[in-house]
Write a protein that holds these residues in place. Structure first.
Motif, PDB file in Angstrom:
ATOM      1  N   PRO A 280       0.820  -1.209   0.000  1.00  0.00           N
ATOM      2  CA  PRO A 280       0.000   0.000   0.000  1.00  0.00           C
ATOM      3  C   PRO A 280       0.858   1.265   0.000  1.00  0.00           C
ATOM      4  CG  PRO A 280       0.091  -0.911   2.200  1.00  0.00           C
ATOM      5  CD  PRO A 280       0.824  -1.880   1.313  1.00  0.00           C
ATOM      6  N   THR A 281       0.325   2.336  -0.568  1.00  0.00           N
ATOM      7  CA  THR A 281       1.056   3.602  -0.686  1.00  0.00           C
ATOM      8  C   THR A 281       0.502   4.654   0.269  1.00  0.00           C
ATOM      9  OG1 THR A 281      -0.374   4.338  -2.514  1.00  0.00           O
ATOM     10  CG2 THR A 281       1.631   3.144  -3.106  1.00  0.00           C
ATOM     11  N   HIS A 282       0.001   4.228   1.435  1.00  0.00           N
ATOM     12  CA  HIS A 282      -0.520   5.188   2.401  1.00  0.00           C
ATOM     13  C   HIS A 282       0.622   5.936   3.086  1.00  0.00           C
ATOM     14  CE1 HIS A 282       0.479   1.621   4.713  1.00  0.00           C
ATOM     15  NE2 HIS A 282       0.409   2.330   5.837  1.00  0.00           N
ATOM     16  N   ARG A 283       0.269   7.056   3.697  1.00  0.00           N
ATOM     17  CA  ARG A 283       1.243   7.819   4.468  1.00  0.00           C
ATOM     18  C   ARG A 283       1.376   7.202   5.845  1.00  0.00           C
ATOM     19  NH1 ARG A 283      -1.762  13.327   2.788  1.00  0.00           N
ATOM     20  NH2 ARG A 283      -0.946  13.546   0.660  1.00  0.00           N
ATOM     21  N   GLY A 284       2.582   6.846   6.211  1.00  0.00           N
ATOM     22  CA  GLY A 284       2.804   6.212   7.505  1.00  0.00           C
ATOM     23  C   GLY A 284       4.020   5.312   7.439  1.00  0.00           C
ATOM     24  N   GLY A 287       3.882   2.426   4.970  1.00  0.00           N
ATOM     25  CA  GLY A 287       3.483   2.752   3.603  1.00  0.00           C
ATOM     26  C   GLY A 287       4.667   2.785   2.655  1.00  0.00           C
ATOM     27  N   THR A 288       4.384   2.646   1.379  1.00  0.00           N
ATOM     28  CA  THR A 288       5.393   2.642   0.324  1.00  0.00           C
ATOM     29  C   THR A 288       5.176   3.849  -0.580  1.00  0.00           C
ATOM     30  OG1 THR A 288       5.474   0.224   0.345  1.00  0.00           O
ATOM     31  CG2 THR A 288       6.298   1.317  -1.635  1.00  0.00           C
ATOM     32  N   GLU A 289       6.249   4.514  -0.965  1.00  0.00           N
ATOM     33  CA  GLU A 289       6.133   5.609  -1.928  1.00  0.00           C
ATOM     34  C   GLU A 289       5.663   5.045  -3.271  1.00  0.00           C
ATOM     35  OE1 GLU A 289       6.475   8.801  -1.279  1.00  0.00           O
ATOM     36  OE2 GLU A 289       7.020   8.385   0.800  1.00  0.00           O
ATOM     37  N   GLU A 290       4.871   5.836  -3.994  1.00  0.00           N
ATOM     38  CA  GLU A 290       4.336   5.351  -5.269  1.00  0.00           C
ATOM     39  C   GLU A 290       5.438   4.935  -6.229  1.00  0.00           C
ATOM     40  OE1 GLU A 290       1.424   7.801  -7.144  1.00  0.00           O
ATOM     41  OE2 GLU A 290       0.071   7.783  -5.420  1.00  0.00           O
ATOM     42  N   GLU A 291       6.528   5.697  -6.264  1.00  0.00           N
ATOM     43  CA  GLU A 291       7.608   5.343  -7.199  1.00  0.00           C
ATOM     44  C   GLU A 291       8.322   4.064  -6.784  1.00  0.00           C
ATOM     45  OE1 GLU A 291       9.188   8.912  -4.730  1.00  0.00           O
ATOM     46  OE2 GLU A 291       7.281   8.197  -5.543  1.00  0.00           O
ATOM     47  N   ASP A 321      -9.213   2.008  -2.631  1.00  0.00           N
ATOM     48  CA  ASP A 321     -10.588   1.753  -2.213  1.00  0.00           C
ATOM     49  C   ASP A 321     -11.230   2.917  -1.470  1.00  0.00           C
ATOM     50  OD1 ASP A 321     -10.608  -0.802  -3.307  1.00  0.00           O
ATOM     51  OD2 ASP A 321      -9.655  -1.660  -1.542  1.00  0.00           O
ATOM     52  N   GLY A 322     -10.449   3.930  -1.134  1.00  0.00           N
ATOM     53  CA  GLY A 322     -10.993   5.074  -0.412  1.00  0.00           C
ATOM     54  C   GLY A 322     -10.076   6.267  -0.535  1.00  0.00           C
ATOM     55  N   LEU A 323     -10.343   7.308   0.243  1.00  0.00           N
ATOM     56  CA  LEU A 323      -9.642   8.584   0.099  1.00  0.00           C
ATOM     57  C   LEU A 323      -8.821   8.963   1.323  1.00  0.00           C
ATOM     58  CD1 LEU A 323     -12.593  10.559  -1.546  1.00  0.00           C
ATOM     59  CD2 LEU A 323     -10.645   9.505  -2.703  1.00  0.00           C
ATOM     60  N   GLU A 324      -8.844   8.128   2.370  1.00  0.00           N
ATOM     61  CA  GLU A 324      -8.071   8.425   3.578  1.00  0.00           C
ATOM     62  C   GLU A 324      -6.610   8.059   3.335  1.00  0.00           C
ATOM     63  OE1 GLU A 324      -6.420   9.686   6.434  1.00  0.00           O
ATOM     64  OE2 GLU A 324      -8.597  10.035   6.627  1.00  0.00           O
ATOM     65  N   ARG A 325      -5.740   9.050   3.241  1.00  0.00           N
ATOM     66  CA  ARG A 325      -4.356   8.811   2.833  1.00  0.00           C
ATOM     67  C   ARG A 325      -3.525   8.116   3.907  1.00  0.00           C
ATOM     68  NH1 ARG A 325      -2.032   7.756   0.015  1.00  0.00           N
ATOM     69  NH2 ARG A 325      -0.298   9.112  -0.559  1.00  0.00           N
ATOM     70  N   TYR A 327      -4.668   5.568   5.783  1.00  0.00           N
ATOM     71  CA  TYR A 327      -5.258   4.246   6.035  1.00  0.00           C
ATOM     72  C   TYR A 327      -4.789   3.282   4.955  1.00  0.00           C
ATOM     73  CZ  TYR A 327      -8.973   0.750   6.885  1.00  0.00           C
ATOM     74  OH  TYR A 327      -9.671  -0.405   7.143  1.00  0.00           O
ATOM     75  N   ASN A 328      -4.081   2.226   5.364  1.00  0.00           N
ATOM     76  CA  ASN A 328      -3.488   1.310   4.376  1.00  0.00           C
ATOM     77  C   ASN A 328      -4.531   0.706   3.449  1.00  0.00           C
ATOM     78  OD1 ASN A 328      -4.551  -0.294   6.478  1.00  0.00           O
ATOM     79  ND2 ASN A 328      -3.052  -1.919   6.172  1.00  0.00           N
ATOM     80  N   GLU A 329      -5.695   0.310   3.996  1.00  0.00           N
ATOM     81  CA  GLU A 329      -6.704  -0.377   3.183  1.00  0.00           C
ATOM     82  C   GLU A 329      -7.260   0.506   2.063  1.00  0.00           C
ATOM     83  OE1 GLU A 329      -7.596  -3.440   3.028  1.00  0.00           O
ATOM     84  OE2 GLU A 329      -6.552  -4.226   4.777  1.00  0.00           O
ATOM     85  N   HIS A 330      -7.102   1.801   2.162  1.00  0.00           N
ATOM     86  CA  HIS A 330      -7.576   2.706   1.112  1.00  0.00           C
ATOM     87  C   HIS A 330      -6.530   2.943   0.023  1.00  0.00           C
ATOM     88  CE1 HIS A 330     -11.103   4.912   3.327  1.00  0.00           C
ATOM     89  NE2 HIS A 330     -11.268   3.599   3.253  1.00  0.00           N
ATOM     90  N   ASN A 331      -5.321   2.392   0.168  1.00  0.00           N
ATOM     91  CA  ASN A 331      -4.220   2.817  -0.702  1.00  0.00           C
ATOM     92  C   ASN A 331      -3.399   1.678  -1.304  1.00  0.00           C
ATOM     93  OD1 ASN A 331      -4.036   5.980  -0.259  1.00  0.00           O
ATOM     94  ND2 ASN A 331      -4.491   5.061   1.726  1.00  0.00           N
ATOM     95  N   PHE A 332      -4.002   0.495  -1.434  1.00  0.00           N
ATOM     96  CA  PHE A 332      -3.297  -0.635  -2.045  1.00  0.00           C
ATOM     97  C   PHE A 332      -3.288  -0.567  -3.572  1.00  0.00           C
ATOM     98  CE2 PHE A 332      -3.644  -2.893   2.036  1.00  0.00           C
ATOM     99  CZ  PHE A 332      -2.487  -3.668   2.034  1.00  0.00           C
ATOM    100  N   GLY A 333      -4.058   0.317  -4.173  1.00  0.00           N
ATOM    101  CA  GLY A 333      -4.315   0.258  -5.601  1.00  0.00           C
ATOM    102  C   GLY A 333      -3.116   0.482  -6.500  1.00  0.00           C
TER     103      GLY A 333
END
Length: 429
Positions: A280-284, A287-291, A321-325, A327-333
Motif C-alpha cells: 500500500p502507498t498510504h502515508r505512515g 506505507g510505500t512511496e508510489e515510485e 478503495d478510499g480517500l483516507e491517505r 489508512y493502508n486499506e484505502h491505498n493498495f491500488g
C-alpha cells in the motif's frame, strides 16, 4: 511553458511508452499557491494482447465499489484475470432460492463482454444459517456448498475458477461473528463444497484454503488438508504479504517455496495460487512511496513466478478503495480512486509492461548472486527473456549474451551494447 491561469492550455505528445506526470502550478506574485498533478500511462502501440495466465489483480465489483469502466482499463493495461466475489448472503436471500444481485449481474456481463477471466470467491456468512456466523453445522455447510453450486450455474460460461472463502482463520469479512474458524472446521466446509460443485461442474477449478497467511501458515494449511483430504481442491491459495519489507529482504522466494513443499508433502495439489499480495502507498511508517511500489510489484511477480508450483498471482488490488491517505486499506491500488479518474500510479504501468513482456512464458527460473537477481523466462517463440535487478548499490552488468531487445521497468525500449546499469528497477533483456 507558462500562460494566464484563466486560459492556459497544454498540448503535448508522448514519444515513448511509460509513466508520465503533467504538473500545473499556479503562481501569484512569484509565489506558488497551488499545484495540480495529472498522472498518465503511455503504452507501446505494438503491445501484444494480454495472454499472461500468471498475472491477475483483486477487484471489488462484488461490493459495488468499482466503476465498470475499470474493466476496460484492465484490458488496455494487458491484465486478463481478476479476483472478486458475489457473497452468499446476497445470492441466497430466501432459503433454497438463488439469484445474482443486480450489481453482480452487471459486472459478470461486463467481464464476459470484454473477455476478462474472473476468479470468484465463495465467501462469508448468511443470516439464514447458524445465526449469521461461520458455517459450522451440517445444515449450514450444506447450504454454503449449495450456494457454490448455484453460483457456478448462474455464472457458467463466464467464471470457471472458484475460491472457497477468504482468510478463514483470520476471520476476514466476518466482523467478529460467532462460530469455529479453526483449520479443522474449514476442512469440513471445503470437502463438502468441493464435492457439491464438482458433481455438477467437473470442469471448473476449485481453489482451496482461501488465502491462509501468517507465521504458522504451513502448519495451519496442513491441518486443513488433513481434514478435507488432499482430493478436495484443484489448487490452493495463500496470502504472503510482506509490506513494508521488500520481497528479497523478507525471503519471499524461500518462504513460499518451503510452505509449498511442506503442504504438498501432506498430499495437497502441487498448484499454488497467490490470491493476495501487495504494497500500500498510504502515508505512515508501513506505507510505500508510489515510485517504489512499481519495482516492488514486478520483483514480487518475478520471484513468485520463479517459485516452483506457483501458478498464478493476484495483486491486491487494482484501485485505491478510499480517500483516507493514512489508512493502508484505502491505498493498495495500482490506480487511483475514481474521484481521481482511476489515473495510474507508476506500478500500473510497470505491471502492464511485465504482463506483456512475459506473456505466454512457459517457465521461469531464479538465479541469485549476492544482491544481484536474474529471472529467466522461456517465451513461446523460443526466445529467452532475462529480468535483472539488484537490491544493493547500482552497478554495471557486463553482457555475455547477444541482446536482441531491452526495455526498462515501464516498457520503454533501451539502447544496449555490452553493458547495462543494474538498479532496484528491473530491466528486461
Amino acid at each position: 511553458g507558462e500562460g494566464p491561469a484563466a486560459q492556459v492550455r497544454a498540448d503535448f505528445s508522448l514519444e515513448q511508452p511509460g509513466y508520465y506526470e503533467c504538473r500545473f502550478t499556479l503562481t501569484e506574485g512569484g509565489r506558488q499557491t497551488e499545484q495540480v498533478v495529472f498522472s498518465m500511462a503511455a503504452l507501446t502501440a505494438e503491445a501484444r494482447p494480454a495472454s499472461s495466465d500468471f498475472v491477475g489483480v483483486n477487484c471489488h465489483f462484488g461490493q459495488n465499489a468499482y466503476p465498470l469502466e475499470c474493466m476496460d482499463l484492465l484490458v488496455r493495461y494487458g491484465v486478463s484475470r481478476f479476483r472478486d466475489e458475489c457473497g452468499w448472503g446476497s445470492v441466497e436471500t430466501v432459503k433454497g432460492q438463488y439469484a445474482l444481485p443486480p450489481h453482480c449481474q452487471a459486472y459478470y456481463a461486463k467481464a464476459k463482454e470484454v473477455g476478462l477471466k474472473p476468479l470468484t470467491i465463495l465467501d462469508y456468512s448468511n443470516g439464514l444459517y447458524d445465526e449469521g456466523g461461520f458455517p459450522n453445522s451440517e445444515e449450514a455447510i450444506a447450504g454454503f456448498a449449495n450456494y457454490g453450486r448455484a453460483l457456478a450455474g448462474l455464472t457458467e460460461g463466464t467464471v470457471d475458477n472458484f475460491e472457497v472463502w477468504n482468510e478463514w482463520i483470520g476471520g476476514c469479512g466476518m466482523g467478529g461473528r460467532p462460530g469455529d474458524h479453526g483449520p479443522e472446521a474449514y476442512g469440513k466446509l471445503l470437502k463438502t463444497t468441493y464435492e457439491t460443485i464438482k458433481a455438477d461442474f467437473p470442469d471448473v477449478t476449485v481453489v482451496g484454503i482461501g488465502g491462509e497467511y501468517g507465521t504458522d501458515c504451513a502448519e495451519v494449511v496442513s491441518k486443513m488438508v488433513d481434514t478435507s483430504g488432499p482430493d478436495s481442491m484443484d489448487a490452493w491459495s495463500i496470502h504472503p504479504y510482506r509490506y513494508p519489507t521488500s520481497p528479497e529482504a523478507s525471503d519471499l522466494y524461500g518462504e513460499v517455496g518451503r510452505i509449498r513443499d511442506g503442504v504438498v508433502e501432506r498430499g495437497a495439489p502441487e498448484k499454488v495460487w497467490i490470491t493476495e499480495i501487495g504494497y500500500p502507498t498510504h502515508r505512515g511508517p508501513s506505507g510505500t512511496e508510489e515510485e517504489d511500489q512499481a519495482p516492488l510489484v514486478v520483483r514480487t511477480f518475478a520471484l513468485l513466478q520463479a517459485t516452483r508450483g506457483i501458478e498464478r498471482c493476484y495483486w491486491y488490488d487494482l484501485k485505491d478503495d478510499g480517500l483516507e491517505r493514512t489508512y493502508n486499506e484505502h491505498n493498495f491500488g495500482l490506480i487511483h480512486h475514481q474521484n481521481y479518474n482511476c489515473a495510474p500510479k507508476p506500478a500500473m504501468v510497470a505491471v502492464s509492461a511485465y504482463s506483456r513482456l512475459t506473456s505466454g512464458a512457459t517457465s521461469a527460473k531464479l538465479i541469485q548472486s549476492d544482491d544481484e537477481y536474474t529471472v529467466t523466462y522461456a517465451l513461446p517463440d523460443d526466445r529467452q527473456l532475462l529480468m535483472v535487478w539488484t537490491t544493493g548499490p547500482e552497478c554495471p552488468l557486463d553482457l555475455r549474451l547477444p541482446i536482441e531487445q531491452a526495455f526498462d521497468l515501464m516498457g520503454k525500449p533501451l539502447e544496449v551494447e555490452d553493458q547495462v546499469q543494474l538498479s532496484e528497477k528491473p530491466l528486461y533483456l
